[in-house]
Design a protein around this motif. Structure first.
Motif, PDB file in Angstrom:
ATOM      1  N   ASP A 286     -31.961 -12.423 -21.087  1.00  0.00           N
ATOM      2  CA  ASP A 286     -32.973 -12.154 -20.069  1.00  0.00           C
ATOM      3  C   ASP A 286     -33.917 -13.352 -19.897  1.00  0.00           C
ATOM      4  O   ASP A 286     -34.237 -13.745 -18.767  1.00  0.00           O
ATOM      5  CB  ASP A 286     -33.797 -10.911 -20.442  1.00  0.00           C
ATOM      6  CG  ASP A 286     -32.994  -9.623 -20.313  1.00  0.00           C
ATOM      7  OD1 ASP A 286     -31.892  -9.654 -19.738  1.00  0.00           O
ATOM      8  OD2 ASP A 286     -33.485  -8.583 -20.800  1.00  0.00           O
ATOM      9  N   THR A 287     -34.347 -13.916 -21.028  1.00  0.00           N
ATOM     10  CA  THR A 287     -35.279 -15.039 -20.967  1.00  0.00           C
ATOM     11  C   THR A 287     -34.609 -16.270 -20.369  1.00  0.00           C
ATOM     12  O   THR A 287     -35.181 -16.948 -19.503  1.00  0.00           O
ATOM     13  CB  THR A 287     -35.828 -15.365 -22.371  1.00  0.00           C
ATOM     14  OG1 THR A 287     -36.376 -14.180 -22.952  1.00  0.00           O
ATOM     15  CG2 THR A 287     -36.908 -16.433 -22.301  1.00  0.00           C
TER      16      THR A 287
ATOM     17  N   GLY B 255     -32.103 -16.395 -18.338  1.00  0.00           N
ATOM     18  CA  GLY B 255     -31.870 -16.177 -16.914  1.00  0.00           C
ATOM     19  C   GLY B 255     -33.130 -16.337 -16.084  1.00  0.00           C
ATOM     20  O   GLY B 255     -33.113 -16.957 -15.017  1.00  0.00           O
ATOM     21  N   ARG B 256     -34.240 -15.801 -16.583  1.00  0.00           N
ATOM     22  CA  ARG B 256     -35.501 -15.875 -15.833  1.00  0.00           C
ATOM     23  C   ARG B 256     -36.004 -17.313 -15.749  1.00  0.00           C
ATOM     24  O   ARG B 256     -36.439 -17.774 -14.688  1.00  0.00           O
ATOM     25  CB  ARG B 256     -36.549 -14.989 -16.511  1.00  0.00           C
ATOM     26  CG  ARG B 256     -37.899 -15.011 -15.827  1.00  0.00           C
ATOM     27  CD  ARG B 256     -37.840 -14.361 -14.457  1.00  0.00           C
ATOM     28  NE  ARG B 256     -39.146 -14.397 -13.811  1.00  0.00           N
ATOM     29  CZ  ARG B 256     -39.371 -14.884 -12.594  1.00  0.00           C
ATOM     30  NH1 ARG B 256     -38.370 -15.362 -11.887  1.00  0.00           N
ATOM     31  NH2 ARG B 256     -40.580 -14.872 -12.073  1.00  0.00           N
TER      32      ARG B 256
ATOM     33  N   ALA C  11     -34.192 -20.014 -16.025  1.00  0.00           N
ATOM     34  CA  ALA C  11     -33.254 -20.754 -15.174  1.00  0.00           C
ATOM     35  C   ALA C  11     -33.572 -20.545 -13.700  1.00  0.00           C
ATOM     36  O   ALA C  11     -33.509 -21.483 -12.895  1.00  0.00           O
ATOM     37  CB  ALA C  11     -31.822 -20.326 -15.482  1.00  0.00           C
ATOM     38  N   ASP C  12     -33.935 -19.322 -13.318  1.00  0.00           N
ATOM     39  CA  ASP C  12     -34.296 -19.039 -11.924  1.00  0.00           C
ATOM     40  C   ASP C  12     -35.534 -19.830 -11.504  1.00  0.00           C
ATOM     41  O   ASP C  12     -35.585 -20.398 -10.409  1.00  0.00           O
ATOM     42  CB  ASP C  12     -34.560 -17.544 -11.739  1.00  0.00           C
ATOM     43  CG  ASP C  12     -33.281 -16.712 -11.784  1.00  0.00           C
ATOM     44  OD1 ASP C  12     -32.182 -17.294 -11.637  1.00  0.00           O
ATOM     45  OD2 ASP C  12     -33.394 -15.490 -11.977  1.00  0.00           O
ATOM     46  N   ILE C  13     -36.540 -19.861 -12.393  1.00  0.00           N
ATOM     47  CA  ILE C  13     -37.777 -20.597 -12.091  1.00  0.00           C
ATOM     48  C   ILE C  13     -37.492 -22.089 -11.980  1.00  0.00           C
ATOM     49  O   ILE C  13     -37.952 -22.764 -11.046  1.00  0.00           O
ATOM     50  CB  ILE C  13     -38.841 -20.326 -13.170  1.00  0.00           C
ATOM     51  CG1 ILE C  13     -39.266 -18.844 -13.152  1.00  0.00           C
ATOM     52  CG2 ILE C  13     -40.060 -21.232 -12.975  1.00  0.00           C
ATOM     53  CD1 ILE C  13     -40.120 -18.438 -14.333  1.00  0.00           C
TER      54      ILE C  13
ATOM     55  N   LYS D 231     -34.682 -23.597 -11.308  1.00  0.00           N
ATOM     56  CA  LYS D 231     -33.880 -23.886 -10.112  1.00  0.00           C
ATOM     57  C   LYS D 231     -34.751 -23.893  -8.868  1.00  0.00           C
ATOM     58  O   LYS D 231     -34.582 -24.733  -7.971  1.00  0.00           O
ATOM     59  CB  LYS D 231     -32.770 -22.843  -9.968  1.00  0.00           C
ATOM     60  CG  LYS D 231     -31.830 -23.103  -8.794  1.00  0.00           C
ATOM     61  CD  LYS D 231     -30.717 -22.079  -8.744  1.00  0.00           C
ATOM     62  CE  LYS D 231     -29.772 -22.353  -7.575  1.00  0.00           C
ATOM     63  NZ  LYS D 231     -28.670 -21.337  -7.512  1.00  0.00           N
ATOM     64  N   ALA D 232     -35.720 -22.984  -8.810  1.00  0.00           N
ATOM     65  CA  ALA D 232     -36.588 -22.877  -7.637  1.00  0.00           C
ATOM     66  C   ALA D 232     -37.440 -24.128  -7.440  1.00  0.00           C
ATOM     67  O   ALA D 232     -37.781 -24.474  -6.306  1.00  0.00           O
ATOM     68  CB  ALA D 232     -37.486 -21.647  -7.766  1.00  0.00           C
TER      69      ALA D 232
ATOM     70  N   TYR E 161     -32.705 -27.741 -16.576  1.00  0.00           N
ATOM     71  CA  TYR E 161     -33.142 -26.839 -17.635  1.00  0.00           C
ATOM     72  C   TYR E 161     -32.109 -26.724 -18.751  1.00  0.00           C
ATOM     73  O   TYR E 161     -30.912 -26.588 -18.505  1.00  0.00           O
ATOM     74  CB  TYR E 161     -33.422 -25.452 -17.038  1.00  0.00           C
ATOM     75  CG  TYR E 161     -33.589 -24.348 -18.054  1.00  0.00           C
ATOM     76  CD1 TYR E 161     -34.523 -24.442 -19.080  1.00  0.00           C
ATOM     77  CD2 TYR E 161     -32.807 -23.194 -17.995  1.00  0.00           C
ATOM     78  CE1 TYR E 161     -34.669 -23.430 -20.021  1.00  0.00           C
ATOM     79  CE2 TYR E 161     -32.950 -22.167 -18.920  1.00  0.00           C
ATOM     80  CZ  TYR E 161     -33.881 -22.301 -19.939  1.00  0.00           C
ATOM     81  OH  TYR E 161     -34.015 -21.303 -20.861  1.00  0.00           O
TER      82      TYR E 161
END
Length: 207
Positions: free
Chosen positions: A35-36, A38-39, A41-43, A45-46, A51
């Motif tokens: 979960d950590t 993935g979260r 990685a999303d930030i 990437k944005a 990362y």
């Protein structure tokens, strides 16, 4: 000479975009890790930031014998295998060393035939239960030719400051990270947790 280091699918150092190494201090369970990762990685990437996930499978350097160490080698590596990256040697500066002394550590790795090196600054011991970051460390260590990372969360740790455990001052992570960026670091290392106050290790200095 500034070396450009290949790290997974991106390049670091030599003027490339700063990158992030982040994750929980220790593997508490597989769900938290996934979960950590993935979260974050999303930030990352944005905002277009390369990362790398991190988390320890065994925290042997505990202040107390009853402190949580992690799941151990076999279970820990099985979890990390799901988010692994390339084989780059990250040398963390000992909190008892001066920046110029890191040249000896660099030479050891180079003499072993590896130039995929990253150096990490994490503060220096300064009196009881306190660490101080010398911002001169970044340009000094970059002279060795390799990317230099700032460990923004271990640098605000107060070793042994919690009696039977370490304490920390996470409120200083952001200003120190900004200062390190101004001093020329190539990347940032941060220990991240969805609920630092309930973390099983290094909670007071995690973000």
């Amino acid at each position: 000479m500034a070396y450009e280091v290949d790290l997974g699918q991106f390049k670091i150092g030599a003027g490339n975009r700063p990158f992030l190494i982040a994750g929980p201090c220790v593997i508490e369970n597989e769900q938290l890790v996934m979960d950590t990762a993935g979260r974050i990685a999303d930030i990352a990437k944005a905002i277009g930031m390369p990362y790398v996930f991190k988390s320890s499978f065994d925290k042997a350097n505990r202040t107390s014998i009853t402190s949580f160490r992690g799941p151990g080698l076999e279970k820990g590596l099985a979890v990390l295998a799901r988010v692994k990256t390339g084989k780059v040697v990250n040398i963390k500066k000992g909190q008892f060393l001066s920046p110029p002394e890191m040249g000896n550590a660099v030479k050891k790795v180079e003499d072993s035939g590896n130039r995929r090196i990253v150096l990490t600054e994490r503060g220096s011991s300064f009196g009881y239960n306190n660490l101080v970051v010398d911002m001169r460390s970044f340009p000094i260590m970059r002279r060795f030719g390799y990317p230099v990372v700032f460990d923004a969360t271990h640098s605000v740790q107060l070793p042994g400051g919690g009696g039977t455990k370490s304490s920390g001052q996470r409120e200083f992570v952001e200003p120190l990270a900004c200062a390190a960026a101004g001093a020329g670091c190539d990347g940032f290392f941060m220990e991240v947790h969805p609920d630092p106050d309930s973390a099983l290790s290094d909670g007071p200095n995690m973000v």
